[in-house]
Motif scaffolding. Structure first.
Motif, PDB file in Angstrom:
ATOM      1  N   ARG A 242      71.077 -11.791 112.141  1.00  0.00           N
ATOM      2  CA  ARG A 242      70.785 -11.904 110.872  1.00  0.00           C
ATOM      3  C   ARG A 242      70.119 -13.247 110.289  1.00  0.00           C
ATOM      4  O   ARG A 242      70.199 -14.447 110.417  1.00  0.00           O
ATOM      5  CB  ARG A 242      72.289 -12.275 110.983  1.00  0.00           C
ATOM      6  N   SER A 262      71.904 -11.185 104.008  1.00  0.00           N
ATOM      7  CA  SER A 262      72.850 -11.941 103.975  1.00  0.00           C
ATOM      8  C   SER A 262      74.368 -11.077 104.023  1.00  0.00           C
ATOM      9  O   SER A 262      75.067 -11.643 105.430  1.00  0.00           O
ATOM     10  CB  SER A 262      73.407 -13.146 103.561  1.00  0.00           C
ATOM     11  N   GLN A 263      74.051 -10.445 103.733  1.00  0.00           N
ATOM     12  CA  GLN A 263      75.620  -8.860 104.025  1.00  0.00           C
ATOM     13  C   GLN A 263      75.063  -7.622 104.301  1.00  0.00           C
ATOM     14  O   GLN A 263      76.004  -7.431 105.440  1.00  0.00           O
ATOM     15  CB  GLN A 263      75.854  -9.062 102.426  1.00  0.00           C
ATOM     16  N   SER A 264      74.212  -7.200 104.112  1.00  0.00           N
ATOM     17  CA  SER A 264      74.115  -6.003 104.351  1.00  0.00           C
ATOM     18  C   SER A 264      73.679  -5.937 105.564  1.00  0.00           C
ATOM     19  O   SER A 264      72.627  -6.493 105.814  1.00  0.00           O
ATOM     20  CB  SER A 264      73.567  -5.231 103.160  1.00  0.00           C
TER      21      SER A 264
END
Length: 614
Positions: A242, A262-264
């Motif tokens: 990440r 940061s999320q997907s």
């Protein structure tokens, strides 16, 4: 119970002793010798180990895994004084074994075992496997991972519950691969632990596409600090982890994109096509308020949407104070022209102006003159006097073979990229021209390699650009190189280390100087001199077309320098006004150039020809 007579083994001995005693008077000496020998023999038999007295027989057997029944290869066998190992089929054989011996069996990953021999000729042993646990979890959530596949050569994996497995036999240094469809594979090594927790990194997949057409972009550079990769032929990439910050995406011909990943776990980078149309501000020009304001006004009224700024000018002076130690040591910071580069860049960004940092590399008067006192003696020197060498125009050069020169310029470039410049452009990234006015200067110049070939020159330039490209891209900026206009027309290195196809593979933008006035010998096989001065459109069009055709396999993006000045007074002196400038611009774009850059030494840009802002 039997009460029959049993023959005693010592009866014959007793009879023999009586006979010997009866004859001892007649044969005293002989009797004594026989009796002594017999006593010694009896003592030897009494004291000898039992296994030496018992009969020996060959022994064979097979060692198996108690859980699977599979043969165990390489098991260590100890029996009596003999030792051996099992073969690939788990079998072993020993030539001489006593019935009282015990079989000792050991194997890596198994509990050891013993077995008695007695009168057997075949002994088969099953070993119980040792085991350890694998616990696969999501590296981000620490939750157990479903659909896990565990593989280890020569071992078995038994699923216990979600994400958990029992591995047997537990051999020392056993390597285990843990995988799951939505995660990156992990490789772990067993070192004797009862349990191994394996954190699987989620597979973060991405694609880079043209935001206008939706087509994939091959070779786009994706980075986050030390995390860097390029997209494949389908525009796809996969991150190893990440990102710690915004994911930066660079592709020549498109605007740089900083993307939140940061999320997907599925990232799509849609890039906006961009064509730079730039004017140039010299070391002095960028420090002149009026000239800067004029450039800003051009970005409001004309096609101009980019500016090339001297970071290190033609004599090695820096336009803003650098934190690179060597810059201070050689006096490059002594006469800066931009008090606050951060403020200037912010002002340009607010107007959406694309910024290009120009760094003159191997033509550097300050490094050539002051490098030796600073501990970096890298000047090209005269062979006879050992003084710093100058070219026919009195300009000083530093040695392109020297890594210290590379490192200094790479540090300056990386600093410019980190300050926020969109692109770093290297100029005079070449060897000096050692011929002028028919006079040979080659014998006067001395490099760190006294004898070198065209290949050596190409390699030196290429090695520098390769190193610089890697460093600058990771720092977030594109890399371009200014090259001589004749490079598009001539083969070889043109005497300066510039080989067109090699250069095209090392930079994001290839920037030839297609000034009609620079073609002093005409355009080979196309336009003679001085007609080249009178045909600016044809020179720009054919030069760009040829450069693109010759670098097609390298995927080069060609963005030329064009002439925004009159022809030299010692040539034809032809004035270049709106018509001539516009002719170059339209000719270059018609041939497929990705923009253009105008060179005006005065930095006034008052001749027109820059188009109208759309």
């Amino acid at each position: 119970m039997s009460h029959g007579r049993t023959r005693q083994p010592l009866v014959p001995i007793r009879r023999f002793l009586r006979r010997e005693a009866a004859s001892s008077v007649a044969r005293p000496e002989r009797s004594t010798l026989w009796i002594g020998a017999l006593v010694l023999a009896i003592l030897a038999l009494a004291l000898a180990p039992l296994d030496l007295l018992l009969p020996k027989a060959p022994l064979a057997g097979r060692i198996r895994d108690a859980a699977s029944g599979e043969p165990i290869a390489g098991a260590r066998i100890g029996v009596g004084r003999s030792a051996t190992q099992t073969g690939a089929d788990g079998r072993f054989a020993v030539d001489r074994v006593s019935p009282t011996d015990r079989l000792q069996v050991e194997a890596d990953g198994y509990q050891s075992a013993q077995a008695s021999i007695l009168a057997r000729r075949q002994v088969d042993v099953e070993l119980a496997p040792r085991a350890f646990a694998i616990d696969a979890r999501d590296a981000e959530t620490d939750e157990p991972v479903a659909d896990v596949i565990v593989q280890a050569a020569g071992a078995r994996a038994h699923s216990v519950t979600t994400g958990q497995f029992r591995i047997e036999p537990a051999r020392e240094s056993l390597q285990v691969t843990v995988s799951s469809p939505n995660y990156r594979d992990a490789l772990v090594t067993f070192r004797g632990e009862p349990s191994l927790r394996v954190h699987l990194q989620p597979r973060i997949l991405g694609a880079v596409i043209d935001g206008t057409t939706g087509r994939p972009i091959q070779g786009a550079f994706v980075s986050d600090g030390d995390l860097a990769m390029t997209t494949d032929t389908n525009g796809r990439f996969e991150l190893e982890r990440r990102p710690r910050g915004p994911l930066r995406v660079l592709a020549p011909g498109f605007k740089r994109l900083d993307l939140d990943a940061s999320q997907s776990r599925l990232v799509v980078a849609s890039l906006e096509p961009f064509t730079a149309r730039a004017v140039y501000l010299t070391y002095f020009g960028v420090g002149d308020r009026a000239l800067r304001e004029n450039v800003l006004a051009l970005t409001e009224k004309t096609e101009v949407n980019a500016v090339v700024i001297d970071v290190k000018g033609d004599r090695g002076r820096l336009s803003y104070r650098s934190s690179v130690p060597l810059a201070e040591a050689i006096g490059a910071n002594a006469e800066t022209t931009v008090p606050n580069i951060d403020e200037l860049l912010q002002q340009l960004k607010q107007r959406n102006v694309y910024t290009i940092a120009r760094i003159v590399v191997f033509r550097d008067e300050l490094l050539a003159k002051n490098g030796e006192p600073a501990g970096v003696d890298v000047a090209v020197r005269e062979r006879l006097t050992d003084k710093p060498w100058t070219d026919a125009e009195g300009r000083f050069w530093v040695d392109p073979f020297r890594p210290e020169v590379w490192e200094y310029n790479v540090q300056l470039a990386r600093e410019a990229a980190l300050k926020g410049f969109d692109e770093v452009q290297f100029d005079d990234v070449r060897f000096p021209v050692e011929q002028a006015g028919g006079g040979m200067l080659a014998n006067q110049a001395r490099y760190s390699r006294p004898w070198h070939t065209a290949r050596d020159r190409v390699d030196a330039v290429s090695d520098f650009l390769r190193r610089a490209h890697d460093e600058v891209r990771v720092s977030g900026a594109f890399v371009s190189a200014t090259v001589m206009g004749y490079v598009a027309w001539n083969d070889g290195d043109n005497g300066v280390g510039h080989e067109l196809t090699t250069l095209a593979s090392l930079v994001d933008y290839l920037c030839p100087t297609f000034y009609p006035s620079s073609f002093r010998a005409g355009v080979p096989g196309f336009i003679n001199y001085p007609q080249v001065i009178q045909r600016p459109h044809d020179v720009a069009f054919e030069s760009v077309r040829r450069a693109r055709a010759r670098t097609l396999e390298q995927g080069a993006v060609v963005r030329p320098w064009l002439q925004y000045f009159d022809d030299y007074s010692w040539q034809t002196g032809r004035a270049y006004r709106t018509a001539e400038i516009d002719a170059q611009r339209t000719g270059a774009m018609a041939a497929g150039a990705n923009g253009w850059m105008m060179w005006d030494p005065s930095n006034k840009y008052a001749r027109g020809g820059l188009g109208v802002r759309p």
